[in-house]
Design an enzyme around this catalytic site. Structure first.
Site, PDB file in Angstrom:
ATOM      1  CG  HIS A 167      14.423  60.610  66.585  1.00  0.00           C
ATOM      2  ND1 HIS A 167      13.124  60.693  67.022  1.00  0.00           N
ATOM      3  CD2 HIS A 167      14.567  59.337  66.150  1.00  0.00           C
ATOM      4  CE1 HIS A 167      12.514  59.531  66.838  1.00  0.00           C
ATOM      5  NE2 HIS A 167      13.363  58.701  66.311  1.00  0.00           N
ATOM      6  CB  CYS A 190      12.088  55.690  71.086  1.00  0.00           C
ATOM      7  SG  CYS A 190      11.426  54.630  69.794  1.00  0.00           S
ATOM      8  CG  HIS A 235      16.688  55.431  67.410  1.00  0.00           C
ATOM      9  ND1 HIS A 235      16.264  56.106  68.545  1.00  0.00           N
ATOM     10  CD2 HIS A 235      15.608  55.351  66.597  1.00  0.00           C
ATOM     11  CE1 HIS A 235      14.976  56.397  68.432  1.00  0.00           C
ATOM     12  NE2 HIS A 235      14.553  55.954  67.244  1.00  0.00           N
ATOM     13  CG  HIS A 280      14.040  56.356  62.216  1.00  0.00           C
ATOM     14  ND1 HIS A 280      13.638  55.068  62.431  1.00  0.00           N
ATOM     15  CD2 HIS A 280      13.922  57.003  63.411  1.00  0.00           C
ATOM     16  CE1 HIS A 280      13.286  54.930  63.703  1.00  0.00           C
ATOM     17  NE2 HIS A 280      13.452  56.092  64.321  1.00  0.00           N
ATOM     18  CG  HIS A 301      23.297  62.739  56.262  1.00  0.00           C
ATOM     19  ND1 HIS A 301      22.497  62.566  55.150  1.00  0.00           N
ATOM     20  CD2 HIS A 301      24.039  61.615  56.385  1.00  0.00           C
ATOM     21  CE1 HIS A 301      22.758  61.385  54.620  1.00  0.00           C
ATOM     22  NE2 HIS A 301      23.669  60.775  55.348  1.00  0.00           N
ATOM     23  CD  GLU A 318      10.227  56.732  63.961  1.00  0.00           C
ATOM     24  OE1 GLU A 318      10.350  57.862  64.468  1.00  0.00           O
ATOM     25  OE2 GLU A 318       9.825  55.736  64.578  1.00  0.00           O
TER      26      GLU A 318
END
Length: 145
Positions: free
Chosen positions: A27, A37, A41, A43, A78, A130
């Site tokens: 996201h 952010c 990137h 998580h 994914h 997260e």
């Protein structure tokens, strides 16, 4: 799955179900003040969903664990969270894919499904981790349950 102690929700229901799952997703937060952010990137999100109710269904379940996992893991694993345009956008901060908003959107997905069930279970809490050091808990206000 990591062993985790989750914040508890006080409630009057007889049954409480908790479903842990994880999904890998990318996201970005579409705001200039989001710092790093702002860039795409990923998580490995750890999620716990708390569902409660007084009545079991015809199979003896409050809710089928597999159905809960399918609703969330099946949707987000994914993927790029921002690409779920039915849930997220870059115009309204309440729809940016921050951890807070992701937790609320997961609640909305789960509760929408629960509303179709004759035994009327309620989603009381969604916990989204997260990173190893950062998590959010979303609880609907009492009138939303």
């Amino acid at each position: 799955m990591i062993q985790q102690i989750y914040p508890q929700v006080q409630h009057p229901y007889q049954f409480e179900l908790n479903k842990d799952m994880q999904f890998a997703a990318a996201h970005f937060v579409p705001h200039d003040e989001a710092g790093k952010c702002r860039e795409l990137h990923g998580h490995t999100y750890f999620v716990n969903i708390t569902i409660a109710g007084d009545d079991l269904d015809h199979t003896g379940f409050l809710v089928n664990f597999q159905q809960v996992k399918k609703l969330i893991h099946g949707k987000f694993d994914h993927t790029v969270i921002n690409d779920h345009k039915e849930l997220f956008n870059d115009q309204n901060p309440n729809d940016f894919p921050t951890t807070e908003v992701v937790a609320k959107k997961i609640w909305e997905i789960i509760q929408e499904h629960l509303n179709t069930l004759p035994n009327s279970p309620k989603c009381l809490q969604v916990f989204v981790r997260e990173t190893p050091t950062s998590y959010v808990v979303y609880r609907p206000k009492a009138g939303d349950r």
